[in-house]
Design a protein around this motif. Sequence first.
Motif, PDB file in Angstrom:
ATOM      1  N   GLY A 309       0.842  -1.259   0.097  1.00  0.00           N
ATOM      2  CA  GLY A 309       0.124   0.097   0.104  1.00  0.00           C
ATOM      3  C   GLY A 309       0.954   1.163  -0.115  1.00  0.00           C
ATOM      4  O   GLY A 309       2.178   1.245  -0.486  1.00  0.00           O
ATOM      5  N   THR A 310       0.534   2.400   0.738  1.00  0.00           N
ATOM      6  CA  THR A 310       1.073   3.515   0.673  1.00  0.00           C
ATOM      7  C   THR A 310       1.495   3.813   2.180  1.00  0.00           C
ATOM      8  O   THR A 310       0.626   3.906   2.959  1.00  0.00           O
ATOM      9  CB  THR A 310       0.178   4.754   0.113  1.00  0.00           C
ATOM     10  OG1 THR A 310      -0.118   4.362  -1.273  1.00  0.00           O
ATOM     11  CG2 THR A 310       0.819   6.062  -0.085  1.00  0.00           C
ATOM     12  N   ALA A 311       2.711   4.135   2.253  1.00  0.00           N
ATOM     13  CA  ALA A 311       3.485   4.667   3.531  1.00  0.00           C
ATOM     14  C   ALA A 311       3.843   6.022   3.301  1.00  0.00           C
ATOM     15  O   ALA A 311       4.410   6.307   2.257  1.00  0.00           O
ATOM     16  CB  ALA A 311       4.257   3.594   4.010  1.00  0.00           C
ATOM     17  N   GLN A 338      11.232   1.834  -4.337  1.00  0.00           N
ATOM     18  CA  GLN A 338      10.308   0.758  -4.730  1.00  0.00           C
ATOM     19  C   GLN A 338       8.864   0.912  -4.355  1.00  0.00           C
ATOM     20  O   GLN A 338       8.593   0.655  -3.323  1.00  0.00           O
ATOM     21  CB  GLN A 338      10.858  -0.563  -4.347  1.00  0.00           C
ATOM     22  CG  GLN A 338      12.247  -0.946  -4.918  1.00  0.00           C
ATOM     23  CD  GLN A 338      12.332  -1.212  -6.326  1.00  0.00           C
ATOM     24  OE1 GLN A 338      11.230  -1.679  -6.846  1.00  0.00           O
ATOM     25  NE2 GLN A 338      13.470  -1.108  -6.977  1.00  0.00           N
ATOM     26  N   VAL A 339       7.716   1.561  -5.120  1.00  0.00           N
ATOM     27  CA  VAL A 339       7.914   1.509  -6.520  1.00  0.00           C
ATOM     28  C   VAL A 339       7.849   2.996  -7.199  1.00  0.00           C
ATOM     29  O   VAL A 339       8.473   3.369  -8.175  1.00  0.00           O
ATOM     30  CB  VAL A 339       6.813   0.546  -7.146  1.00  0.00           C
ATOM     31  CG1 VAL A 339       6.784   0.549  -8.756  1.00  0.00           C
ATOM     32  CG2 VAL A 339       7.239  -0.966  -6.791  1.00  0.00           C
ATOM     33  N   VAL A 376       5.138   6.887  -0.413  1.00  0.00           N
ATOM     34  CA  VAL A 376       5.612   5.656  -1.264  1.00  0.00           C
ATOM     35  C   VAL A 376       4.630   4.450  -1.386  1.00  0.00           C
ATOM     36  O   VAL A 376       4.140   4.128  -0.439  1.00  0.00           O
ATOM     37  CB  VAL A 376       7.227   5.034  -0.786  1.00  0.00           C
ATOM     38  CG1 VAL A 376       7.575   3.862  -1.605  1.00  0.00           C
ATOM     39  CG2 VAL A 376       8.122   6.200  -0.784  1.00  0.00           C
ATOM     40  N   VAL A 377       4.341   3.844  -2.502  1.00  0.00           N
ATOM     41  CA  VAL A 377       3.648   2.782  -2.711  1.00  0.00           C
ATOM     42  C   VAL A 377       4.420   1.690  -3.502  1.00  0.00           C
ATOM     43  O   VAL A 377       5.181   2.143  -4.252  1.00  0.00           O
ATOM     44  CB  VAL A 377       2.269   3.340  -3.786  1.00  0.00           C
ATOM     45  CG1 VAL A 377       2.765   3.850  -5.073  1.00  0.00           C
ATOM     46  CG2 VAL A 377       1.398   2.359  -3.760  1.00  0.00           C
ATOM     47  N   ASN A 378       3.988   0.647  -2.887  1.00  0.00           N
ATOM     48  CA  ASN A 378       4.672  -0.662  -3.573  1.00  0.00           C
ATOM     49  C   ASN A 378       3.807  -1.507  -4.225  1.00  0.00           C
ATOM     50  O   ASN A 378       2.374  -1.110  -4.503  1.00  0.00           O
ATOM     51  CB  ASN A 378       5.445  -1.376  -2.263  1.00  0.00           C
ATOM     52  CG  ASN A 378       4.423  -1.945  -1.374  1.00  0.00           C
ATOM     53  OD1 ASN A 378       3.355  -1.547  -1.244  1.00  0.00           O
ATOM     54  ND2 ASN A 378       4.862  -3.084  -0.882  1.00  0.00           N
ATOM     55  N   LEU A 439      11.262   3.332   0.312  1.00  0.00           N
ATOM     56  CA  LEU A 439      12.385   4.243  -0.032  1.00  0.00           C
ATOM     57  C   LEU A 439      13.843   3.688   0.471  1.00  0.00           C
ATOM     58  O   LEU A 439      13.881   3.538   1.720  1.00  0.00           O
ATOM     59  CB  LEU A 439      11.978   5.628   0.746  1.00  0.00           C
ATOM     60  CG  LEU A 439      13.119   7.006   0.465  1.00  0.00           C
ATOM     61  CD1 LEU A 439      13.128   7.354  -0.943  1.00  0.00           C
ATOM     62  CD2 LEU A 439      12.626   7.968   1.464  1.00  0.00           C
ATOM     63  N   LEU A 440      14.538   3.454  -0.520  1.00  0.00           N
ATOM     64  CA  LEU A 440      15.853   2.822  -0.233  1.00  0.00           C
ATOM     65  C   LEU A 440      16.892   3.783  -0.295  1.00  0.00           C
ATOM     66  O   LEU A 440      17.801   3.482   0.254  1.00  0.00           O
ATOM     67  CB  LEU A 440      16.102   1.497  -1.269  1.00  0.00           C
ATOM     68  CG  LEU A 440      14.881   0.561  -1.403  1.00  0.00           C
ATOM     69  CD1 LEU A 440      15.275  -0.412  -2.332  1.00  0.00           C
ATOM     70  CD2 LEU A 440      14.498   0.138  -0.139  1.00  0.00           C
TER      71      LEU A 440
END
Length: 454
Positions: A309-311, A338-339, A376-378, A439-440
């Motif tokens: 989901g979105t964090a 990502q992503v 960020v959404v994966n 987020l990396l």
Amino acid sequence: LQAGENVLAIEAVNATDAPSPAGLIAALRLETADGGKQIVVTDKSWLSAEKAAEDWISASAADGWATAQELGPLGMNPWGPLETPVDYTDMYPEVDLVTEVLQQMDVHPDFRYQTQSTVKSLRYIHRRDGGTDIYFIANKLPQAEQALCSFRVQGKQPELWWPQTGRMERPAVYSQTGGITSLPICFHATDSVFVIFREKSKDGPDRFVSVTRNGDSLLDTFGQMDAITLNGGKDGCQALIRQPGTYVLQTAAGQTRELAVPALPSPLELSGPWQLSFPPHGGAPDQVTLDTLFSWSEHTDPGVKYFSGTAVYTKEFPLSPDMLAENHRLYLDLGEVQVMAEVKLNGKDLGILWKPPFCVDITDAAAANNRLEIKVVNLWINRMIGDEFLPEDCSRNPDGTLKEWPQWVNEGKPSPTGRYTFTSWKLWSRDEPLQPSGLLGPVTIRAAEQIAVR
């Protein structure tokens, strides 16, 4: 073709009403399924007739057919001598063969390019709308590419229209000679651009044909053209310099300009801690603190590890007066994401970043003290894999398809076993590898100096 004798017929039409010379010249290539080849040329062994019956099967004198008249040897005037035919293996010849023929005719390619990597990484299409030439060029590789691009256009000002951001530029570095316009273009990974030619170009101060940095050419040798960007406009030429050094610019009129940037502020890395917040009812905790950036799939908390989901990442940081100098433009680089990511700085929405490089201009939003917010959404995969560790909540066939729709789905209720996802076809098992998420980084802020070229 069939076994035994075959009859080949060609209908030739003389397209004029008045009497005029007419005839037929043909060389036909026949190929059989067993690999056999045969060349059939028109000569006096052929028969001809002014008109043939619709149901004719064989040609005979009784049906009006007569020996064709051979006017002369192959190569006679006005057709001239014949060249040795190319043994094509396909109906359509290779592009290289067509290019070679066009070069012999002194016709330049519509578009050609050289890349720093020497890889054939670009694709293009070209259309014309009235007096405007429109090229669309795309980098098909997942990494950045610097290219020197040449277009069969003369006397028009090139423009770069970037579809991802809507930014429109009038590059001031290009050359025009022999009907060809050449300019360097820096492509990001899987990047694309429209190159538009519509206005008459001029050899004024906003057109440069040579650029050097510390004595090294940035054009002919594929130097780092991303070190400097030169764009013209109504207010003159603007240079955006990303690497310090001494730049010498030469105009099409033979004049030179020198730009000296002895130093730029060092990049600022935004290290931890980061606050990471999750939405309710998704299995993850409300908030966690990260000392470093890493994939959610590597977290020890199962709610974070399997989250989909979105964090939201938040961080506060200062910027130095040197970084905030009036002639500087600031860029936020998220590193690896990502992503997808949506960025806000001090409440200002800076847009959505969905492919590398995950970089955005923050100049108009930056201040001495800043609050950064990154959504960020994966992908859905990790949560579906995590759900496979929970009891099944529906009846499935051996291939993973549903036997019937479960009652709790029809009633719009949550899963009775605590699962967060539902699919009509089972796509993943608990043994599947988790996908990198979040987020990396590293997250950095870089400064570039903007100079008006007089």
